[in-house]
Motif scaffolding. Structure first.
Motif, short mmCIF file in Angstrom:
data_model
loop_
_atom_site.label_atom_id
_atom_site.label_comp_id
_atom_site.label_asym_id
_atom_site.label_seq_id
_atom_site.Cartn_x
_atom_site.Cartn_y
_atom_site.Cartn_z
N ARG A 41 -2.90 11.47 -8.22
CA ARG A 41 -3.10 11.81 -6.41
C ARG A 41 -4.39 11.63 -6.71
O ARG A 41 -4.54 11.33 -4.90
CB ARG A 41 -2.26 13.25 -6.14
CG ARG A 41 -0.72 13.20 -6.56
CD ARG A 41 -0.28 14.46 -6.32
NE ARG A 41 1.00 14.56 -6.54
CZ ARG A 41 1.84 15.60 -6.86
NH1 ARG A 41 1.31 16.90 -6.26
NH2 ARG A 41 3.11 15.49 -7.40
N GLN A 42 -5.01 11.78 -7.13
CA GLN A 42 -6.12 11.51 -6.74
C GLN A 42 -6.82 10.44 -6.79
O GLN A 42 -7.76 10.54 -6.03
CB GLN A 42 -7.52 12.11 -8.14
CG GLN A 42 -7.46 11.52 -8.70
CD GLN A 42 -6.42 11.96 -10.45
OE1 GLN A 42 -5.64 12.62 -9.95
NE2 GLN A 42 -6.57 10.35 -11.34
N ILE A 43 -6.41 9.57 -7.03
CA ILE A 43 -7.02 7.79 -6.77
C ILE A 43 -6.25 7.67 -4.96
O ILE A 43 -6.51 6.65 -4.91
CB ILE A 43 -6.08 6.81 -7.88
CG1 ILE A 43 -6.48 8.11 -9.03
CG2 ILE A 43 -6.65 5.12 -7.32
CD1 ILE A 43 -6.26 7.30 -10.35
N ILE A 44 -4.87 8.24 -4.82
CA ILE A 44 -4.18 7.95 -3.21
C ILE A 44 -5.60 8.07 -2.52
O ILE A 44 -5.93 7.01 -1.20
CB ILE A 44 -3.31 9.29 -3.07
CG1 ILE A 44 -2.19 8.38 -3.51
CG2 ILE A 44 -3.00 8.29 -1.60
CD1 ILE A 44 -1.30 10.00 -3.85
N ALA A 45 -6.65 8.86 -2.16
CA ALA A 45 -7.76 8.62 -0.89
C ALA A 45 -8.62 7.44 -1.48
O ALA A 45 -8.74 6.87 -0.89
CB ALA A 45 -8.03 9.71 -1.34
N LEU A 54 1.92 6.33 -7.03
CA LEU A 54 0.73 7.56 -7.28
C LEU A 54 0.78 9.48 -7.78
O LEU A 54 0.88 9.80 -8.49
CB LEU A 54 -0.44 7.26 -6.91
CG LEU A 54 -1.50 5.05 -7.03
CD1 LEU A 54 -1.86 5.07 -6.09
CD2 LEU A 54 -1.98 5.34 -8.64
N TRP A 55 1.59 8.70 -6.62
CA TRP A 55 2.41 10.56 -6.14
C TRP A 55 3.18 11.25 -6.83
O TRP A 55 3.14 11.50 -7.44
CB TRP A 55 2.67 10.80 -4.63
CG TRP A 55 2.69 11.78 -4.28
CD1 TRP A 55 3.77 11.88 -4.66
CD2 TRP A 55 2.00 13.13 -3.30
NE1 TRP A 55 4.03 13.95 -3.81
CE2 TRP A 55 3.19 14.17 -3.53
CE3 TRP A 55 1.04 12.60 -3.32
CZ2 TRP A 55 2.27 14.96 -2.99
CZ3 TRP A 55 0.73 14.11 -2.69
CH2 TRP A 55 1.47 14.80 -2.14
N ALA A 56 3.83 9.77 -6.85
CA ALA A 56 4.51 10.21 -8.57
C ALA A 56 4.36 10.54 -10.03
O ALA A 56 5.19 10.87 -10.68
CB ALA A 56 6.33 9.31 -8.67
N HIS A 57 3.07 9.51 -9.85
CA HIS A 57 3.60 9.90 -11.64
C HIS A 57 2.08 10.64 -11.66
O HIS A 57 1.54 10.37 -12.45
CB HIS A 57 2.61 8.06 -12.10
CG HIS A 57 3.71 7.45 -12.55
ND1 HIS A 57 4.86 7.46 -13.82
CD2 HIS A 57 4.35 6.45 -11.56
CE1 HIS A 57 5.49 6.54 -13.50
NE2 HIS A 57 5.29 5.70 -12.29
N THR A 70 0.73 -1.14 -0.66
CA THR A 70 0.10 0.03 0.01
C THR A 70 0.92 1.01 0.00
O THR A 70 0.31 2.45 -1.26
CB THR A 70 -0.54 0.06 1.19
OG1 THR A 70 -1.65 -1.26 0.85
CG2 THR A 70 -1.39 1.39 1.30
N LEU A 71 1.56 1.34 1.25
CA LEU A 71 2.33 2.90 0.85
C LEU A 71 3.57 2.03 -0.93
O LEU A 71 3.70 4.00 -0.87
CB LEU A 71 3.00 2.30 2.48
CG LEU A 71 3.40 2.65 2.82
CD1 LEU A 71 4.54 2.13 4.60
CD2 LEU A 71 2.63 3.63 3.88
N VAL A 72 4.27 1.45 -1.43
CA VAL A 72 4.31 1.57 -2.21
C VAL A 72 3.54 2.43 -3.69
O VAL A 72 3.90 2.81 -3.72
CB VAL A 72 5.77 0.55 -2.52
CG1 VAL A 72 5.79 0.24 -4.20
CG2 VAL A 72 6.42 -0.35 -1.61
N THR A 73 2.30 1.85 -3.48
CA THR A 73 1.85 2.21 -4.29
C THR A 73 1.56 3.18 -3.81
O THR A 73 0.82 4.44 -5.40
CB THR A 73 0.25 1.39 -4.76
OG1 THR A 73 0.30 -0.60 -4.35
CG2 THR A 73 -1.07 1.33 -5.56
N THR A 74 1.14 3.86 -2.79
CA THR A 74 0.62 5.14 -2.69
C THR A 74 1.95 6.16 -3.52
O THR A 74 1.48 7.10 -3.83
CB THR A 74 0.88 5.70 -1.50
OG1 THR A 74 -0.54 4.54 -0.60
CG2 THR A 74 0.33 7.15 -0.83
N GLY A 75 3.63 5.89 -2.92
CA GLY A 75 4.57 6.16 -3.67
C GLY A 75 3.95 6.49 -4.85
O GLY A 75 4.96 7.27 -6.24
#
Length: 293
Positions: free
Chosen positions: A160-164, A154-157, A147-152
């Motif tokens: 960010r609207q998908i992270i929530a 998504l943020w890098a690419h 989950t943390l890697v996926t969050t990172g």
């Protein structure tokens, strides 16, 4: 080849055969859907049907606007969102029925025990070793790390609207699962390997985590792919991984089949809600002006 490897080989063969069957079934589905859509459009284009539609929309303008908004197939917040909500409610109903059966029907308990006993025939050392590794992919450590890697990522690419939506899916599924565990306090089956667990059995946290997390990752990847075949491959192999994680809990004697089914239903419910939130956020982002000069 030793007998201990035969169950693994059989699983690989079944997985490959099902992959091809699923692809053919998907192609057939799209062909039938296309023909049905064409036939429906021809019916709606008839003059008498068109006149009837005009009269209904004139007589009931409010209801007509609501139906059009909910049933428009070209927009996610239309028909796709409506079907997603219906599917989530259906999953919730299935989960409620499963809980009722577990609490009131001895047949389900006996079926769970018979399934676990039947798995003794394939609990070879090689199979247990492989599935001990697979089951870790649905554990708490893997859940947090992935989950943390996926969050990172998504943020890098810049997604960010998908992270929530991702965290909404994960946290919602975990809270529901652990609430259910301690509410029902079902004892686990007798352990048959050196691997143990300490929380109550129902529902399976590994099955919930696998469905919610890897299902969401499959959505993120598939949504960026261009062809139908590519999206199918991502979704199929994600489904295989999810099923294997759930099956590993039964094979290792840590859960009953109904625990796994309940975990999949809980994870699937929150996954659908998370996908609906993600698509709604993406739709709103596309509707916003770009601010270009």
């Amino acid at each position: 080849m030793t007998w201990s490897l035969m169950p693994l080989l059989l699983m690989v063969v079944i997985t490959i055969v099902l992959r091809q069957a699923a692809w053919w079934g998907l192609i057939l589905h799209f062909r039938l859907f296309s023909k049905s859509t064409t036939a429906l459009n021809q019916i709606l284009a008839r003059e008498d049907v068109s006149d009837l539609g005009v009269r209904i929309s004139t007589s009931f303008p409010g209801m007509t606007r609501i139906l059009r908004a909910r049933l428009t197939p070209s927009r996610y917040i239309g028909l796709p969102l409506t079907l997603t909500v219906i599917a989530a409610l259906y999953i919730a109903a299935l989960l409620g029925g499963l809980v009722e059966e577990l609490m009131e029907a001895d047949e389900l308990v006996r079926l769970d025990e018979n399934i676990n006993q039947g798995l003794d025939t394939i609990r070879t050392d090689s199979v247990i070793t492989v599935f001990s590794w697979i089951t870790d992919l649905g554990g708490s450590a893997a859940l947090i790390a992935v989950t943390l890697v996926t969050t990172g990522l998504l943020w890098a690419h810049h997604r960010r609207q998908i992270i929530a939506s991702l965290w909404f899916t994960i946290l919602g599924s975990q809270v529901t699962t652990y609430a259910g565990k301690y509410l029902f306090a079902r004892q686990r089956p007798e352990f048959v390997t050196d691997i143990g667990a300490f929380t109550p059995s129902f529902p399976s946290g590994h099955a919930t985590s696998a469905m919610a997390l890897y299902g969401f990752i499959a959505y993120v990847i598939a949504s960026d792919l261009m062809t139908r075949r590519q999206r199918f491959e991502v979704v199929y192999w994600a489904a295989v991984l999810i099923i294997l994680i759930g099956f590993s809990r039964m094979l290792l004697g840590l859960h009953y089949a109904s625990d796994i089914a309940a975990g999949f239903l809980v994870g699937g419910f929150w996954l659908l809600l998370g996908l609906a939130l993600a698509e709604n956020n993406r739709h709103q982002q596309h509707q916003q002006p770009c601010g270009c000069n």
